[in-house]
Design an enzyme around this catalytic site. Structure first.
Site, PDB file in Angstrom:
ATOM      1  N   LYS A  80       0.779  -1.359   0.089  1.00 33.27           N
ATOM      2  CA  LYS A  80      -0.069   0.039   0.169  1.00 33.27           C
ATOM      3  C   LYS A  80       1.036   1.297   0.260  1.00 33.27           C
ATOM      4  CE  LYS A  80      -4.444   0.779   0.374  1.00 33.27           C
ATOM      5  NZ  LYS A  80      -5.752   0.031   0.002  1.00 33.27           N
ATOM      6  N   GLY A 180     -25.260   2.526   2.826  1.00 37.14           N
ATOM      7  CA  GLY A 180     -24.696   3.240   1.825  1.00 37.14           C
ATOM      8  C   GLY A 180     -25.094   2.698   0.178  1.00 37.14           C
ATOM      9  N   VAL A 181     -25.486   3.666  -0.571  1.00 39.29           N
ATOM     10  CA  VAL A 181     -25.865   3.200  -1.904  1.00 39.29           C
ATOM     11  C   VAL A 181     -24.940   4.039  -2.975  1.00 39.29           C
ATOM     12  CG1 VAL A 181     -28.059   2.058  -1.644  1.00 39.29           C
ATOM     13  CG2 VAL A 181     -28.044   4.359  -1.545  1.00 39.29           C
ATOM     14  N   VAL A 184     -20.627   0.700  -4.926  1.00 37.52           N
ATOM     15  CA  VAL A 184     -20.941  -0.615  -4.804  1.00 37.52           C
ATOM     16  C   VAL A 184     -22.335  -0.834  -4.288  1.00 37.52           C
ATOM     17  CG1 VAL A 184     -19.975  -2.833  -3.546  1.00 37.52           C
ATOM     18  CG2 VAL A 184     -18.525  -0.852  -4.096  1.00 37.52           C
ATOM     19  N   TYR A 186     -25.056   0.490  -4.672  1.00 37.23           N
ATOM     20  CA  TYR A 186     -26.107   0.901  -5.885  1.00 37.23           C
ATOM     21  C   TYR A 186     -26.200  -0.294  -6.745  1.00 37.23           C
ATOM     22  CZ  TYR A 186     -28.088   2.353 -10.366  1.00 37.23           C
ATOM     23  OH  TYR A 186     -28.795   2.215 -11.471  1.00 37.23           O
TER      24      TYR A 186
HETATM   25  P1  NAD Z   1     -19.027   5.368  -2.564  1.00 43.31           P
HETATM   26  O1  NAD Z   1     -18.230   6.652  -1.808  1.00 43.31           O
HETATM   27  O2  NAD Z   1     -19.195   5.412  -3.855  1.00 43.31           O
HETATM   28  O3  NAD Z   1     -20.391   5.032  -1.680  1.00 43.31           O
HETATM   29  C1  NAD Z   1     -20.219   5.129  -0.477  1.00 43.31           C
HETATM   30  C2  NAD Z   1     -21.608   5.484   0.036  1.00 43.31           C
HETATM   31  O4  NAD Z   1     -22.053   5.655   1.440  1.00 43.31           O
HETATM   32  C3  NAD Z   1     -22.086   7.083  -0.481  1.00 43.31           C
HETATM   33  O5  NAD Z   1     -23.255   7.029  -1.188  1.00 43.31           O
HETATM   34  C4  NAD Z   1     -22.072   7.812   0.935  1.00 43.31           C
HETATM   35  O6  NAD Z   1     -22.998   9.012   0.787  1.00 43.31           O
HETATM   36  C5  NAD Z   1     -22.378   6.977   1.875  1.00 43.31           C
HETATM   37  N1  NAD Z   1     -22.210   7.030   3.358  1.00 43.31           N
HETATM   38  C6  NAD Z   1     -21.233   7.772   3.870  1.00 43.31           C
HETATM   39  N2  NAD Z   1     -21.306   7.750   4.969  1.00 43.31           N
HETATM   40  C7  NAD Z   1     -22.636   7.213   5.379  1.00 43.31           C
HETATM   41  C8  NAD Z   1     -23.182   7.142   6.680  1.00 43.31           C
HETATM   42  N3  NAD Z   1     -22.870   7.623   7.812  1.00 43.31           N
HETATM   43  N4  NAD Z   1     -24.494   6.260   6.509  1.00 43.31           N
HETATM   44  C9  NAD Z   1     -24.979   5.887   5.283  1.00 43.31           C
HETATM   45  N5  NAD Z   1     -24.423   5.945   4.242  1.00 43.31           N
HETATM   46  C10 NAD Z   1     -23.026   6.705   4.108  1.00 43.31           C
HETATM   47  O7  NAD Z   1     -17.850   4.167  -1.986  1.00 43.31           O
HETATM   48  P2  NAD Z   1     -17.968   2.719  -2.715  1.00 43.31           P
HETATM   49  O8  NAD Z   1     -16.973   2.618  -3.712  1.00 43.31           O
HETATM   50  O9  NAD Z   1     -19.204   2.237  -3.044  1.00 43.31           O
HETATM   51  O10 NAD Z   1     -17.268   1.925  -1.573  1.00 43.31           O
HETATM   52  C11 NAD Z   1     -18.308   1.695  -0.521  1.00 43.31           C
HETATM   53  C12 NAD Z   1     -17.304   0.805   0.585  1.00 43.31           C
HETATM   54  O11 NAD Z   1     -16.700  -0.601   0.050  1.00 43.31           O
HETATM   55  C13 NAD Z   1     -16.192   1.630   1.243  1.00 43.31           C
HETATM   56  O12 NAD Z   1     -15.759   1.240   2.597  1.00 43.31           O
HETATM   57  C14 NAD Z   1     -15.119   1.022   0.368  1.00 43.31           C
HETATM   58  O13 NAD Z   1     -13.729   1.099   1.045  1.00 43.31           O
HETATM   59  C15 NAD Z   1     -15.587  -0.545   0.017  1.00 43.31           C
HETATM   60  N6  NAD Z   1     -14.994  -1.241  -1.041  1.00 43.31           N
HETATM   61  C16 NAD Z   1     -14.931  -0.655  -2.254  1.00 43.31           C
HETATM   62  C17 NAD Z   1     -14.785  -1.321  -3.425  1.00 43.31           C
HETATM   63  C18 NAD Z   1     -15.000  -0.857  -4.835  1.00 43.31           C
HETATM   64  O14 NAD Z   1     -14.821  -1.485  -5.810  1.00 43.31           O
HETATM   65  N7  NAD Z   1     -15.423   0.481  -4.995  1.00 43.31           N
HETATM   66  C19 NAD Z   1     -13.888  -2.691  -3.475  1.00 43.31           C
HETATM   67  C20 NAD Z   1     -13.599  -3.127  -2.187  1.00 43.31           C
HETATM   68  C21 NAD Z   1     -14.162  -2.168  -0.789  1.00 43.31           C
END
Ligand code: NAD
Length: 364
Positions: A80, A180-181, A184, A186
């Site tokens: 990392k 959290g939508v 991922v 969504y």
């Molecule tokens: P993102 O930022 O697109 O979505 C996160 C959502 O959570 C947002 O819509 C945000 O408004 C919402 N949110 C933030 N605080 C909140 C709260 N207190 N209550 C409810 N909703 C809240 O992020 P993402 O890419 O969808 O990733 C989501 C999680 O999955 C993260 O923890 C990320 O580290 C993990 N993750 C993502 C991926 C990926 O491919 N994107 C891969 C592995 C892990």
């Protein structure tokens, strides 16, 4: 700050301090373990309060990547990077290109990617200086947004959890509470809706919940209601540390399966979930689709193959749940053990093979 002591705590192989005062780059690259292959992990841009805080974070994150790659069956190690700075004001082409030169200097022992506060565009600047970077745009032969593959892996993993807990993996009529939508969450809702699940969502972003309501007929829950709601499955897909002393006693769901990283506030919270008979799909095992997706870039990206490999998350979780049941240990501990066991076996295998023989069987 005692750097060697900090590295020694979890046997990190190498730490590189990148310092280019003229450019304004201060970064740390941590390589935890390369037994399985070159280390891969994202580059985070963050305004750390101190160098020690930055080092602690990068060491912790690099180690996490070792486990994630191992449990996903990838031939990759854990690494990392963190760039220390304000993501609002300090992100420039020259910062990322300077960082890229440090990555290049490692000759492929560390492969970088996007992470918190870094984007596909930033990685393209890194790519101007090194080939050891993934997560670049489709236009440049990369894989683009990994979240659909991550969501698919979570969906498949959820089915494995349901099969283990209820003896059926049909999601129709199953109540899933998604916290959290965003990217991922969504996409996960899309799969769940198609499978006939009943959706309940919470998000601090009004537009995000509106979209889930309009497209999937999801019921919107307010903030903390998501923990207490009488769902079958709780899917944390926002921030980390949501499974803690306060929330675990409130949960009514009997399964926790979501994409968020670092869901357990402390590793002992895995035991707290087991005690309440809640089946927890370990975060780094169920959300490995994103890593599987970027790992695919290393061999020439093929989206179909990435989805196919993400299907493996199903059986990985079944193996974790089985070990947890057989040995009476929390699922997070079972997952750690399986990940460590694979690394140990591969190290043995390398030791007994001559360099002219094939190194390993590759799942990616
Ligand atoms: P993102 O930022 O697109 O979505 C996160 C959502 O959570 C947002 O819509 C945000 O408004 C919402 N949110 C933030 N605080 C909140 C709260 N207190 N209550 C409810 N909703 C809240 O992020 P993402 O890419 O969808 O990733 C989501 C999680 O999955 C993260 O923890 C990320 O580290 C993990 N993750 C993502 C991926 C990926 O491919 N994107 C891969 C592995 C892990």
């Amino acid at each position: 700050m005692d750097v060697f002591k900090m590295m020694g705590r979890h046997d990190h192989e190498e730490v590189v301090f990148c310092n280019s005062p003229d450019i304004g780059l201060k970064a740390i690259i941590a390589i935890h373990d390369t037994t399985l292959g070159p280390s891969l992990g994202g580059c985070r841009f963050y305004d750390y309060a101190s160098d020690e805080e930055a080092l602690n974070d990068v060491l912790r994150l690099a180690r996490g990547m070792t486990y994630k790659a191992s449990i996903a069956g990838l031939n990759l190690g854990g690494g990392k990077a963190v760039i220390i700075g304000n993501p609002e004001t300090d992100k420039h082409e020259y910062i990322f290109r300077a960082f890229g030169r440090y990555v290049d200097g490692l000759g492929g022992r560390y492969i970088t990617a996007e992470d918190m506060n870094t984007t596909v565009r930033d990685m393209e600047w890194v790519r101007d200086e090194t080939r050891h970077v993934t997560g670049i745009s489709k236009a440049l032969g990369g894989s683009g947004d990994p979240s659909p593959v991550t969501a698919f892996g979570v969906f498949i993993g959820m089915k494995a959890a349901l099969l283990t807990a209820r003896g059926r993996d049909d999601l129709s009529g199953i109540k899933v509470a998604v916290q959290g939508v965003g990217h991922v969450g969504y996409n996960l809702c899309r799969y769940l809706n198609a499978a006939g699940a009943e959706l309940f969502v919470a998000d601090v972003n009004e537009d995000a919940v509106e979209r889930a309501r309009n497209e999937f007929g999801a019921t919107v829950l307010s903030g903390d209601e998501i923990y207490t709601f009488d769902a079958d499955i709780f899917a944390p897909c926002a921030m980390g540390a949501t499974l803690n002393d306060e929330t675990i006693p409130q949960l009514k769901a009997s399964i926790v399966a979501g994409a968020a990283n670092n869901q357990l506030a402390k590793s002992m919270h895995g035991a707290a979930l087991l005690k309440r008979n809640i089946l927890y799909a370990p975060d780094y095992a169920i959300n490995a689709g994103g890593l599987i997706n970027v790992a695919n870039e290393l061999e020439g990206y093929n989206r179909e193959r990435a989805f196919k490999q993400a299907e493996g998350i199903h059986d990985t979780l079944l193996a974790i749940f089985k070990m947890s049941k057989d040995e009476g240990i929390p699922t997070n501990e079972a997952s750690d053990r399986l990940a460590e066991e694979r690394i140990r076996r591969m190290a043995q295998l390398r030791g007994s093979f001559s360099p002219s023989q094939p190194r390993s069987t590759r799942r990616i």
